[in-house]
Scaffold this active site. Structure first.
Site, PDB file in Angstrom:
ATOM      1  N   TRP A  59      -6.629  -0.775  -0.410  1.00  0.00           N
ATOM      2  CA  TRP A  59      -6.827  -1.961  -1.252  1.00  0.00           C
ATOM      3  C   TRP A  59      -8.000  -1.888  -2.226  1.00  0.00           C
ATOM      4  CZ3 TRP A  59      -2.788  -5.065  -1.101  1.00  0.00           C
ATOM      5  CH2 TRP A  59      -1.990  -5.064   0.056  1.00  0.00           C
ATOM      6  N   GLN A  74       0.803  -1.214   0.000  1.00  0.00           N
ATOM      7  CA  GLN A  74       0.000   0.000   0.000  1.00  0.00           C
ATOM      8  C   GLN A  74       0.841   1.271   0.000  1.00  0.00           C
ATOM      9  OE1 GLN A  74      -2.652  -1.788   3.327  1.00  0.00           O
ATOM     10  NE2 GLN A  74      -3.878  -0.150   2.442  1.00  0.00           N
ATOM     11  N   GLU A 100      -4.235  -9.540   9.708  1.00  0.00           N
ATOM     12  CA  GLU A 100      -5.643  -9.702   9.365  1.00  0.00           C
ATOM     13  C   GLU A 100      -5.964 -10.960   8.566  1.00  0.00           C
ATOM     14  OE1 GLU A 100      -7.107  -5.057   9.544  1.00  0.00           O
ATOM     15  OE2 GLU A 100      -7.227  -6.124   7.613  1.00  0.00           O
ATOM     16  N   GLU A 108      -3.981  -1.174  14.424  1.00  0.00           N
ATOM     17  CA  GLU A 108      -4.571  -0.286  13.424  1.00  0.00           C
ATOM     18  C   GLU A 108      -5.870   0.285  13.978  1.00  0.00           C
ATOM     19  OE1 GLU A 108      -5.224  -1.687   9.422  1.00  0.00           O
ATOM     20  OE2 GLU A 108      -3.304  -2.751   9.395  1.00  0.00           O
TER      21      GLU A 108
END
Length: 467
Positions: free
Chosen positions: A428, A18, A159, A374
């Site tokens: 994303w 990212q 994740e 996060e």
């Protein structure tokens, strides 16, 4: 005024794909996202935030603004272009330089091995549905543990839940498969086995530092807590996204309640799972070895009973009200509740983070400590006077820091917070319009500009007081 501990980490989070750009530079191998973005979305990851070249600028900003920790992921295909075999020495050199710059700037790197970016060669043959890729991941982890001895904090996966969800349920991640619940659970399981094997190796070989895993844990509530069917819908949704992977992490098995829910979901939706005795041996061996749990938390969901067919619509462009989520045999998400939500239909509910922390303490008392790895607000930033007056982001983060302070006061061992994201990155399945950073990135010039939130965060980090 609420406070946070003096040794608390005030961090910023990033991810290789990212942020780095340089998707084909210096020997980096392809990942499935490269072509998938071109085929399905309106943007690519090139050059993203150009972190591959701009990292000295970003780390200097981090130091200047009181950010003393940074989440970084290693791009697996920058080290092993095919996921295994020949090592790309230029990739190794890049990460050594990056970690050295972190330490030069007194910003502790928390390094993730896998953040949604399995090398294409392995993704194409089934990603983590293919058991061969468990061993490829473990071998990659072993290499990194040995090579990057300057790293003190390791995360295996970021994740696991959203990976299975994105790849096989919603279909917003490559390979874009929808509504296959068996693949979701199998992916979760195989990645947790991969995690356990890597943690076990790390501990048995006496590497210095700490190791853990980062789970996204969106809290699930029944629309009507007095309606048993709504309560059941929330429980089943929680199993899909939270309880299944938490059980694997800290119980070393799946509780009878979890498996009852999984079996119900598969009876309704079809599919079988491949669980093997050796899987549970390694899960059991690793369940007490995690040094920390990273919790990524952005929103909660409200569930109601539902008897119809599965249908999920992903709101990728920030058109509020564009989301739909209903799963046969599970339930339906209700978005029209008395809770604020973002343009992407993410429900803003700080209490959900507190409740999730308390659930970990209650259900998994062998946890050691928690980082909030996060949390942040995706926002359509308006760039004015070379900054962004992002009061909504400040308010969002403030409320979540306050419930973290409450959780610590109530006995939780929470030792750090990483805002997503340090600087603006691409999101994303949502593109570049959804910005999260403390620092605004002009993606045309790659120049960085501190937002109002950056100055506010600096004061919080310096004082440990939430105001």
């Amino acid at each position: 005024m609420k406070k946070l501990p003096k040794d608390f980490i005030f961090g910023g989070a990033t991810a290789a794909y990212q942020a780095e750009g340089a998707t084909e530079k210096d020997g980096k191998g392809p990942v499935a996202w490269d072509q998938y973005l071109k085929d399905n979305y309106w943007y690519t990851a090139e050059p993203a935030s150009d972190f591959y070249n701009q990292y000295p600028v970003d780390l200097e900003l981090a130091e200047k603004f009181g950010v003393n920790g940074i989440r970084i992921s290693i791009a697996w295909s920058r080290i092993f272009p095919k996921g295994y075999g020949q090592v790309n020495l230029k990739g190794v050199e890049f990460y050594h330089k990056l970690f050295a710059e972190c330490h030069k700037r007194h910003v502790e790197p928390f390094v993730t091995l896998h953040h949604f970016d399995t090398p294409l060669a392995l993704h194409s043959n089934g990603d983590f549905l293919n058991r061969d890729n468990i061993e490829h991941f473990v071998n990659y982890a072993k290499f990194c543990f040995k090579e990057f001895s300057e790293v003190n904090y390791w995360t295996t996966f970021n994740e696991i839940g959203p990976i299975g969800d994105g790849q096989y349920l919603v279909g917003k991640f490559p390979p874009g498969i929808q509504y296959d619940l068996a693949k979701v659970f199998q992916s979760h399981h195989n990645m947790m086995v991969s995690h356990a094997k890597a943690v076990k190796y790390f501990k048995e070989n006496g590497f210095k530092g700490e190791i853990g895993v980062v789970h996204a844990l969106p809290t699930k509530y029944p629309v009507d807590p007095n309606n048993p069917k709504d309560v059941k819908a929330a429980e089943l949704e929680d199993i899909i996204h939270n309880k299944f992977i938490l059980d694997a992490t800290y119980l070393g098995c799946y509780s009878p309640e979890t498996m009852a829910g999984v079996n119900h979901i598969l009876e309704v939706n079809g599919g079988q799972l491949d669980f093997r005795p050796e899987d549970f041996k390694v899960l059991e061996a690793a369940k007490d070895l995690n040094d920390f749990l990273g919790i990524n938390y952005y929103m909660s969901d409200w569930m109601k009973a539902f008897d119809g067919e599965t249908e999920i619509t992903h709101n990728g462009k920030g058109q509020k009200g564009g989301s739909k989520y209903q799963i046969k045999g599970v339930g339906q998400r209700e978005f029209d509740v008395d809770v604020p939500r973002t343009d992407w239909d993410w429900m803003i509910y700080p209490q959900g983070l507190y409740d999730q922390i308390q659930r970990v303490i209650k259900d998994y008392p062998n946890y050691k400590k928690i980082y909030i790895t996060e949390n942040g607000l995706g926002y359509k930033d308006e760039f004015v006077d070379e900054t962004v007056y992002d009061d909504a982001r400040i308010d969002y983060v403030k409320q979540h820091l306050e419930v973290i302070s409450d959780a610590i006061s109530d006995g939780a061992n929470v030792t750090g917070y990483f805002i997503w994201s340090l600087m603006d990155v691409f999101s994303w399945s949502n593109g570049y319009e959804k910005r999260y950073g403390l620092f605004y990135v002009d993606f045309e010039t790659q120049k960085r500009y501190p937002k109002k939130s950056a100055y506010w965060y600096k004061k919080i980090a310096e004082s440990q007081e939430i105001f």
